[in-house]
Design a protein around this motif. Structure first.
Motif, short mmCIF file in Angstrom:
data_model
loop_
_atom_site.label_atom_id
_atom_site.label_comp_id
_atom_site.label_asym_id
_atom_site.label_seq_id
_atom_site.Cartn_x
_atom_site.Cartn_y
_atom_site.Cartn_z
N TYR A 43 10.40 -3.32 3.85
CA TYR A 43 9.97 -2.55 2.73
C TYR A 43 11.28 -1.84 2.06
O TYR A 43 11.58 -1.93 0.91
N ALA A 44 12.17 -1.40 3.02
CA ALA A 44 13.55 -0.90 2.63
C ALA A 44 14.33 -1.90 1.81
O ALA A 44 14.96 -1.54 0.74
N GLN A 45 14.39 -3.07 2.49
CA GLN A 45 15.32 -4.13 1.93
C GLN A 45 14.67 -4.47 0.78
O GLN A 45 15.47 -4.72 -0.18
N ARG A 51 17.70 1.83 5.52
CA ARG A 51 16.65 1.37 6.32
C ARG A 51 15.66 2.68 6.86
O ARG A 51 14.48 2.62 7.01
N ILE A 52 16.40 3.71 6.95
CA ILE A 52 15.69 4.96 7.18
C ILE A 52 14.65 5.46 6.23
O ILE A 52 13.70 6.06 6.54
N GLU A 53 15.17 5.08 4.94
CA GLU A 53 14.29 5.57 3.93
C GLU A 53 12.94 4.68 4.06
O GLU A 53 11.74 5.08 3.86
N GLY A 54 13.09 3.53 4.62
CA GLY A 54 11.78 2.53 4.98
C GLY A 54 11.13 3.20 5.96
O GLY A 54 9.76 3.42 5.77
N HIS A 55 11.49 3.88 6.99
CA HIS A 55 10.87 4.63 7.98
C HIS A 55 10.10 5.87 7.55
O HIS A 55 9.06 6.28 7.61
N VAL A 56 11.01 6.70 6.63
CA VAL A 56 10.32 7.71 5.98
C VAL A 56 9.05 7.47 5.01
O VAL A 56 8.12 8.03 5.04
N SER A 57 9.33 6.42 4.37
CA SER A 57 8.20 5.97 3.53
C SER A 57 7.08 5.41 4.36
O SER A 57 5.81 6.01 4.13
N LEU A 100 14.37 11.76 12.74
CA LEU A 100 13.14 11.66 12.03
C LEU A 100 11.83 12.21 12.86
O LEU A 100 11.23 13.25 12.36
N MET A 101 12.03 11.77 14.10
CA MET A 101 10.99 12.35 15.13
C MET A 101 10.98 13.97 15.15
O MET A 101 10.31 14.52 15.20
N ARG A 102 12.25 14.12 15.33
CA ARG A 102 12.59 15.70 15.45
C ARG A 102 11.84 16.62 14.28
O ARG A 102 11.28 17.44 14.47
N GLU A 103 12.28 15.99 13.00
CA GLU A 103 11.44 16.47 11.89
C GLU A 103 10.13 16.79 11.72
O GLU A 103 9.79 17.51 11.53
N LYS A 104 9.73 15.49 12.21
CA LYS A 104 8.17 15.42 12.06
C LYS A 104 7.57 16.14 13.17
O LYS A 104 6.46 16.71 12.85
#
Lengths: 325, 258
Positions: A43-45, A51-57, A100-104
């Motif tokens: 999706y990010a590509q 890539r990390i924005e893909g994971h955030v989405s 990301l895991m930390r934040e979530k």
């Protein structure tokens, strides 16, 4: 970004989706759905993002899907967030995923009121000792906080593979046999069920959904999904909307009828050779009867003691993690 | 009372809508299937399945080394399953495991072998021995006799979770007797205790035959990286449809978590 989907956003939801959920609920709805959330990087590509924005989405979509699962009355959801194999990814990607895991999880701890409101029990399933210590602590806090809730269950598989899960279960059983808490004859499918990480689960998944077009289980709940309806869709996870979820539930409903017919067809025959004997099912009934009389109580007591001890040890481990800081 | 009747009416209305939706979907699927059958009728005939044509088709495919087949239907046609096995043998698939939860294949291995032999001679003009077809697991002593080109192994529900249970029992006995340490149990050492698919590689592809799509207890440990595909039924299965599944498999790409 909230785990519980912002109220304001919810207010803008179209009536059509709510109408569809009411229609779907008149049929059978899976009690437990497992999701392999695949496709964040593609999706990010596709959208020229990092890539990390893909994971955030992907996470934002998870929150949305959890909301619709609650609306549909799907009480338990298991998601495959991070595999042990994913540690092989480039270091910067793994680090950003840990962040990301930390934040979530931090966010989840800030949303304790919502967790209580929905009666949600959050469980993290996997070899969490491979994660950074501070992430482990956050996870332990969330699990300890929500452990008495029982209206909804969210199981997040992090640092998980099914084979590792099965090995850990067998290891703990063999240790118990060595220490004479259990006998080898106590080992059964049911015991292994209750020793897996997902022993907390009240049910095995009825439906498994994998996005992004891949058609394999990739070491996810191999034991638990042996009779789950499989739904593979080409949609990438960050694009998996409530409509895709509705389609999955519709598919599940159409499959229910076939599965029921299959299980009722005890006297199904080979067309060219009449009547396979049902001696197998008769033998199973006989075994069950033997188990039910007498020997059961002592064996059951041993098993319950072993499981209780394992449960206590796990809780103690989580409490110790919380004391680290 | 009025409110209750009203709620009931709304519920019935929603339920009716859902039924209609399901009928529409079923209708569409039936149309698709009819269209596919119609196309096959003109393009292809079962008589064209010869050893030569199968070899030719195999050249354009990335074949699975181990094909697993789960038959999830109450009525099983041994002839149709044998026909499908013939295609696999002709295409050159090395290992085929045939699974049904209730053990109908495993309990009738003689029937299966006899029917396969008949089909082999009818369709391919050779017998199973000449084609190098062996039944059962590879022997552990390494002596396999005549060259085995295709190995066919029949599995039942007992080979699934129950095999893992038995492996756990064996491991526990070994740990208890001091023959191994519990700390040595991991994803590398554990499968050595499994028997169902001993000596065979994990299936690359699992085809589920039947209207319901689930693995139905096929040995779970071995399905780690298996591509799983669905065919609506083995009754009236066309070669083209089967080939389509193998073509789809040829296109699969695995990233292995990376």
């Amino acid at each position: 970004m909230s785990w519980f989907n912002d109220v304001e956003k919810r207010g803008r939801r179209l009536c059509v989706q709510r109408f569809v959920t009411r229609v779907l609920k008149t049929g059978s709805v899976p009690k437990h759905v497992a999701f392999i959330m695949d496709g964040n990087r593609r999706y990010a590509q596709k959208n020229c993002l990092q890539r990390i924005e893909g994971h955030v989405s992907g996470f934002e979509q998870l929150a949305e899907i959890l909301y619709w699962c609650r609306e549909l009355g799907i009480r338990e959801v298991t998601v495959y967030a991070f595999s042990i194999e994913n540690f092989k990814r480039p270091a910067d990607e793994v680090d950003s995923l840990m962040q990301l895991m930390r934040e979530k999880f931090q966010r989840l701890l800030e949303e304790k009121a919502m967790i209580e409101k929905h009666g949600m029990c959050v469980r993290v399933v996997g070899a969490i000792h491979y994660l950074p210590v501070d992430v482990q602590r956050l996870i332990a806090e969330v699990m300890l906080f929500s452990r008495h809730n029982s209206q909804a269950y969210l199981n997040i598989c992090i640092s998980y593979t099914s084979r590792h899960e099965m090995c850990v279960a067998v290891k703990s059983i063999s240790q118990a046999v060595e220490l004479e808490y259990l006998q080898p004859s106590d080992i059964s499918e049911e015991l292994i069920d209750r020793c897996l990480y997902s022993n907390y689960s009240n049910s095995v998944p009825d439906l498994l959904v994998r996005t992004s077009g891949e058609v394999r289980l990739s070491d996810f709940l191999l034991w638990q999904t042996s009779h789950a309806v499989l739904y593979f869709t080409k949609v990438l996870w960050p694009e998996f909307s409530c409509w895709n979820l509705f389609a999955a539930v519709l598919y599940y409903q159409s499959q229910c009828k076939h599965i029921k017919l299959l299980s009722l067809g005890e006297h199904g025959q080979l067309v060219s050779e009449p009547g396979c004997s049902d001696h197998d099912s008769a033998q199973i009934s006989l075994n069950k009867h033997q188990i039910n009389s007498g020997v059961k109580s002592e064996k059951q007591a041993r098993i319950e003691r072993f499981l209780e001890k394992a449960e206590t040890e796990k809780e103690k481990y989580l409490e110790e993690l919380c004391e680290v800081y | 009372m009025m409110q209750f009747a009203y709620a009931e009416a709304i519920f019935s209305f929603y339920a009716l809508l859902l039924q209609l939706l399901h009928y529409m979907i079923a209708f569409k699927l039936a149309l698709d299937h009819l269209a596919a059958c119609f196309c096959n009728l003109f393009r292809y005939s079962q008589q064209n399945v010869t050893l030569h044509n199968l070899h030719a088709d195999a050249r354009n495919l990335k074949l699975p080394i181990h094909l697993g087949v789960t038959v999830a239907e109450n009525e099983i046609s041994v002839e149709m399953i044998a026909t499908m096995l013939i295609w696999c043998i002709g295409l050159g698939i090395s290992v085929i495991t045939l699974f049904d939860e209730k053990g109908k294949f495993k309990n009738n291995i003689a029937v299966m072998m006899k029917t396969l032999q008949q089909k082999c001679e009818e369709t391919l003009g050779k017998d199973t021995a000449t084609l190098g077809v062996h039944f059962g697991l590879p022997k552990t002593d390494g002596v396999n006799g005549i060259l085995c080109k295709t190995r066919i192994h029949l599995l039942s529900g007992d080979d699934g979770k129950r095999d893992i249970v038995k492996a756990a029992q064996r491991i526990s006995a070994d740990v208890d007797a001091g023959r191994c340490k519990s700390g040595s149990i991991n994803t590398e050492t554990f499968p050595q205790y499994l028997c169902a698919l001993a000596g065979l590689p994990d299936p690359d592809l699992l085809v589920v035959l039947g209207p319901a799509f689930a693995t139905f207890g096929y040995p779970p440990w071995n399905l780690n990286l298996t591509e799983i595909m669905h065919v609506r039924s083995h009754h009236g299965l066309q070669y083209r449809e089967f080939l389509g599944v193998l073509r789809k498999f040829s296109k699969c790409e695995q990233r292995l978590g990376k």
